[in-house]
Structure formats: C-alpha cells, structure tokens
Design an enzyme around this catalytic site. Sequence first.
Site, PDB file in Angstrom:
ATOM      1  N   TYR A 147       0.819  -1.262  -0.171  1.00 16.11           N
ATOM      2  CA  TYR A 147       0.010   0.330   0.146  1.00 16.11           C
ATOM      3  C   TYR A 147       0.975   1.338   0.079  1.00 16.11           C
ATOM      4  O   TYR A 147       0.430   2.344   0.354  1.00 16.11           O
ATOM      5  CB  TYR A 147      -0.804  -0.141   1.246  1.00 16.11           C
ATOM      6  CG  TYR A 147      -2.063  -1.200   1.237  1.00 16.11           C
ATOM      7  CD1 TYR A 147      -2.859  -1.133   0.134  1.00 16.11           C
ATOM      8  CD2 TYR A 147      -2.025  -2.260   2.026  1.00 16.11           C
ATOM      9  CE1 TYR A 147      -3.866  -2.102   0.089  1.00 16.11           C
ATOM     10  CE2 TYR A 147      -2.861  -3.149   1.888  1.00 16.11           C
ATOM     11  CZ  TYR A 147      -3.747  -3.272   1.098  1.00 16.11           C
ATOM     12  OH  TYR A 147      -4.861  -4.244   0.948  1.00 16.11           O
ATOM     13  N   ASP A 208      -1.279 -11.152   8.703  1.00  9.32           N
ATOM     14  CA  ASP A 208      -0.554 -12.380   8.020  1.00  9.32           C
ATOM     15  C   ASP A 208       1.120 -12.176   8.318  1.00  9.32           C
ATOM     16  O   ASP A 208       1.651 -13.190   8.371  1.00  9.32           O
ATOM     17  CB  ASP A 208      -0.532 -12.192   6.713  1.00  9.32           C
ATOM     18  CG  ASP A 208      -1.960 -12.420   6.146  1.00  9.32           C
ATOM     19  OD1 ASP A 208      -2.418 -13.643   6.004  1.00  9.32           O
ATOM     20  OD2 ASP A 208      -2.651 -11.457   5.743  1.00  9.32           O
ATOM     21  N   HIS A 447       4.665  -6.434  -4.467  1.00  7.79           N
ATOM     22  CA  HIS A 447       3.307  -6.525  -4.578  1.00  7.79           C
ATOM     23  C   HIS A 447       2.415  -5.409  -4.178  1.00  7.79           C
ATOM     24  O   HIS A 447       2.972  -4.548  -3.777  1.00  7.79           O
ATOM     25  CB  HIS A 447       3.032  -7.949  -3.540  1.00  7.79           C
ATOM     26  CG  HIS A 447       3.037  -7.551  -2.065  1.00  7.79           C
ATOM     27  ND1 HIS A 447       1.780  -7.362  -1.406  1.00  7.79           N
ATOM     28  CD2 HIS A 447       3.925  -7.323  -1.399  1.00  7.79           C
ATOM     29  CE1 HIS A 447       2.202  -7.258  -0.112  1.00  7.79           C
ATOM     30  NE2 HIS A 447       3.489  -7.308  -0.134  1.00  7.79           N
ATOM     31  N   TYR A 528     -11.453  -1.107   0.319  1.00  2.00           N
ATOM     32  CA  TYR A 528     -11.390  -0.854   1.871  1.00  2.00           C
ATOM     33  C   TYR A 528     -10.166  -0.116   2.009  1.00  2.00           C
ATOM     34  O   TYR A 528      -9.973   0.522   3.126  1.00  2.00           O
ATOM     35  CB  TYR A 528     -11.677  -2.080   2.587  1.00  2.00           C
ATOM     36  CG  TYR A 528     -10.319  -2.825   2.973  1.00  2.00           C
ATOM     37  CD1 TYR A 528      -9.809  -3.452   1.889  1.00  2.00           C
ATOM     38  CD2 TYR A 528      -9.758  -2.692   4.180  1.00  2.00           C
ATOM     39  CE1 TYR A 528      -8.359  -4.340   2.479  1.00  2.00           C
ATOM     40  CE2 TYR A 528      -8.682  -3.427   4.635  1.00  2.00           C
ATOM     41  CZ  TYR A 528      -7.936  -4.232   3.754  1.00  2.00           C
ATOM     42  OH  TYR A 528      -6.823  -4.850   4.156  1.00  2.00           O
ATOM     43  N   ARG A 529      -9.139  -0.209   1.404  1.00  3.52           N
ATOM     44  CA  ARG A 529      -7.831   0.535   1.618  1.00  3.52           C
ATOM     45  C   ARG A 529      -7.071   0.349   0.203  1.00  3.52           C
ATOM     46  O   ARG A 529      -7.364  -0.446  -0.692  1.00  3.52           O
ATOM     47  CB  ARG A 529      -7.120  -0.655   2.395  1.00  3.52           C
ATOM     48  CG  ARG A 529      -5.816  -0.319   3.192  1.00  3.52           C
ATOM     49  CD  ARG A 529      -5.518  -1.583   4.030  1.00  3.52           C
ATOM     50  NE  ARG A 529      -4.264  -1.315   4.855  1.00  3.52           N
ATOM     51  CZ  ARG A 529      -3.612  -2.069   5.418  1.00  3.52           C
ATOM     52  NH1 ARG A 529      -4.372  -3.421   5.485  1.00  3.52           N
ATOM     53  NH2 ARG A 529      -2.563  -1.850   6.281  1.00  3.52           N
TER      54      ARG A 529
END
Length: 606
Positions: A147, A208, A447, A528-529
């Site tokens: 992110y 995670d 990622h 959501y993000r």
Amino acid sequence: MSSRHDLSPTPTLSQSHSGIPERLLAKATKAKSLVYETRTTPNSVPRQRGIAIPQGISQHRFFEALDELREELGTQHVELNDKELRSGWYMEHPNTHDMMNIVEQEELVASAVVYPACTEDVVKIVRWANKYRIPIFPISMGRNLGYGGAAPRVRGSVTVDLGRRMNKILNIDPDDHTCLIEPGVSFYALFEEVQKKGYTHIWVDVPDLGGGSIVGNTVDRGVGYTPYGDHWACHSGLEVVLPTGEVIRTGMGALPGNNTWQTFPYGFGPYSDGIFSQSNFGIVTKMGMTLMPNPGGYESFMYTFQKEENLAPLIEIIRPLRITNILENVAQLRHCLQTLAVRGLPRTTYFGGHGPIPQSIIHEELEKMPIGDCTWVYYGMSYGPTHIRKYKLDIIDKEFKKIAGARKIDPTTLPKDEYFWSRDRIAAGIPDLEELLWVNWMPNGSHVAFSPVSPIKGKDAERLYELAKKRHAEAGIDLMPAFCVGLREMHLIVEIVFDSKDAEMRKKAEICLRDMIDDAAALGYGEYRTHLVLMDQVAATYSWNDNALMKFNERLKDSLDPNGILAPGRCGIWPERYRGHGWEMGKGSGAGSEGIGVMPAGETRL
Ligand code: ADP
C-alpha cells in the site's frame, strides 16, 4: 546479482524495535536468502534526481529549516535523505521510499526523516512544519508494503518515523485484557511481551505478517485472523497530535484521572476517533487496544474445492455460517495459485513463458503437493474446548461437503513446513513470517493489492472474480485472489506480484489495477484500503451526491490543518494549498506523482 553483504543477519527484537523475535530468526534467515536469490539488481541504486526538496520552499531555506529542527531534536534525530535508495526486504525495509514501487522509484521519496522521542517532540515537529510549510508524513513502522510502504504521497515530504524512538508498551492490563502502546510496537513485540509476562490467558490478534506496527496497521484499518481481527473495532482510545500542534485524547482519555480509557472507547460527545483512521487529520502517538481472552483451545481446519465454479455456491454456504459465528474468524478462501506461490519459489521454477501461467501447470504442481489438486483452499479456525469445537466443526463439515468434491485435509498428514501451519499459528494469535514468500514469484518481487469490499454473496464473488480475471488476462498477469470473509462483508484481496525493476511490468500492473477499480465501482464495489498512487482514484469512486463526502473531508482538512502540512493527498484528501495544482493521480495523469506547485505561502495560519 545480490552481494554477500546483503545476507547479513536480520536484526532481532532485542537489537531493534522493528526486529524479528529470536524464535523466528532461522525463518527470517531463510526468507531473506530466498528474497536475495531472486534479486537481479543491487540493493542500492544511485539517485538520478538528487535530494527531493518539497515544492514551495527553496533548497537553501529547507536546509536552514532542517538545521533549526536539529537544534530542537538533536542532530542525530534528523537525517537528510541524500543517500542511495536501499531496497532491503520486509524485515529490513527502508523508511525513505516505497521499496515495492509501482511508479518510478524516485517519485514517492522523502527529503528527510526525523525521529521524535515523545509526544512533545511530535508537537515540535508539527509546529516547525507549519512555520516553514513543509509537508510531513507520519509512519509508525513503515511496513505497509503493498500500500506504499514507508513512502510519503508528496515527493519531498519529511517522514516522521515515530516507531524508532516511541516504541514502548506503556501498559498491559491482565484483568481487563487491554494494552496501551506507542507507534513503534510491532505485533511481534507485543506478543513476546505478553509471553514474557506469563499472561497465557491473553491473546494478541495478528495479521499475516507480524512485523507491522499495531498502531499503523490499526489506523490504516488492517485486519487479523482471530475473532478480534477487526483491529480498528478493537482499539479503545487515542492520543493524537493535531496538525496545528494541539494534543488531544479521545474517548475516556479526555477525562482527567479516568480509569476506563482502554475499556470504553466512546467517552462523551461525538466519537472523534474515526477521523484519525485512513486520513491526514492527526498523528497518533498512543493507542489503546483490547486483547482477546485465550479461548481455552483451538483447532485449524482446511478444505479444498475442486472447481472454479464452486466459488459462488461456497460463498452462499459461508455467509450464514459466518454471520452466526459458526465460522468464527476472518477466514480465507484462497485461489490455489497462492498456495503454490507461497512455497517461495520463483515462477520460472514451473513456467518459463510469457503471460499468465497456464492453469494446467498449476494443477499438475498441486497434484504433487500434500494438499493435492484443487482450485480453492479454505483456511479456518475453531475456538474453545473440544466439545464446543466439535459442535461447530460438524456443522461446517456437513455444509462444506455439500459442494461436490470438497475435501477436508487431515492436518496430521501435512509436514511441519506446510503453509497450513503458518495459518494455524496466525489464527491462534502467534505472529509469523511466511506470508511474504509468494512475493518471490517474480524477480525483485513486489506486490500491490486490489481490495474491494462486497456482500458475502455468491453472485458478488463471481462478478469480482470474473472482473479481476478479465483484467489480469488483458495485462498478462497471474491472478492470485483471496476472499477474506468478515462478519457481513468480504474483502477480495487480489495481490499483483510484479518485478519492481521492470518498468513495463509495473505499468501493466498499474493499468490492471486502475481498470479493476473503475470496473468495480461501475458495479457498486469500492476498495477498503489502497496504495498511495491509487488513493485519488479510489477516493473519487466514493462520489455520492456530487462528492459530498470528499467536500466534507476537505472542510475538515482545511479547518484542522490550515497550512496543509500533514500528509497532503493521503486517502485522496488534498489541503487547499495543493488543490487545483494537478497533484491527483489517476488514469491519464501520466507517470509523475507531483503537481505543479502549491499555493504561495503568505502568512502562517495557526
Ligand atoms: P505498519 O507499521 O503496519 O507497516 P505504517 O507505519 O506504514 O504501518 O502505517 C500505515 C499508514 O498509516 C502510514 O502510511 C501512515 O500514513 C499511517 N500512519 C501510521 N502511523 C500513524 C500514526 N501514528 N499517526 C497517523 N497516521 C499513521
């Protein structure tokens, strides 16, 4: 190719607040060597563009301003970001930029990094930023990989790295099952402390990977995998430095001498905490968290489902079980490609061609693995004493087996290094370090996620899956979706794994993400993000009633942060000073992240 010095030992928790617990050191060593085996470029690359001075201030004045801050904080706590950009890896991530860059690496970089030791230092930094109109960007740990990591949205912002010196666990209350923490406390650190204190009756919910800051993850609304997985819902009480330098405590914290800050989140009056989550309205310096009681037993389970088309009927089965808490945690339904990739081997191990890896190869490989061939894998956990678990597990088994070909995997048949056991630990609140292994799928593996929210309904799952599949096929990218099922909604997390050194692949990934965001919005789904570079586009999809929500956010921003110094652009919220200067990124905005200038300084408004 990677150089030997890159394989230096991973710092441990006793050496650094962001270190790895000793119990996971061997795992970190292995994970690190796998990362560096797939790396094709050196850890550091020379800068092309020099120091990123923020717009609106001359280099000379900026350096003068930094000198002033050095006097306030101590020279060693203010670092100019003038060195080569180092990539590192999850456990040794940079705090100057996004090491998993989706746009060119020197776009989202800090000009300097500062290290406050206490709330008063944060106040000093904020007041300094107002004086010089310098954008600042707070991070707690900066491991928000996927992110944006530690990167600021505005190039040249001064990063406020809260974690390095503000990393105390201020309190753990073993009776109330709560804690009060500073931004630099990782999930690893809190877990180890709870163990050290012998509080076996307390669990810590973990995501995670355990290296993130609990504060950072919570304010960004990250999730974990016990019944306390909604971190934002589980927090209680914040201490916040406002962009003008005032310090507030929310909820019961506003009452001097209170003894319920961590047990009753609301206090009296408007519930203000919400505006400090996924925003740029304040810097959180302390946060309370509720902790889960040990449920007195637990048991992980895993089911596999054979066919792609099992998705919709399975989601229909999951919904009532989840809402009634028979399925008790944020459970994961993953596409089998992620199960293959999480072994940590590069994609070229299985397929050397271009475009998405053929499904036939995925299935052949799965056939050789302990879980066998399948298309979907469900990871869940049942909590409580044996007889209570049995009651729930029997219902789940009966319901899941309604899908033809559904198979419950017997955990005793699985080797100790099978990924299932990592999910088992995470859902039992034991932070781990395996999840990142699928990033090695690509060289220089990075990622970025597409994360839409939907009802827990078969038709919604199918629509989102088809949409992602189509856009991935167009872009020639492997599709790795996972449905994370909350109580009444699910997040679909589609992780795009890409080579951050391959500009063409990066561009394809960005186009794919932008297309999926638009496609999803057209069908009524929102994220959501999201990653820093996608925030403007995602925020623009929440446009009901002529963008009324964004207008409200802008009003809040301009009133709380009149000089527009705190994390401009984060979550698509631009202060007045930046609006109308072309800072928004979206389809067609080009590769750059910057606008053309900012509103002239004028008087400092405080
Ligand atoms: P993590 O430590 O979980 O990796 P980060 O520290 O990267 O998380 O934080 C995630 C995002 O949340 C950051 O990019 C930042 O914008 C925001 N954030 C983090 N910590 C704070 C804080 N203490 N106050 C305000 N915003 C924060």
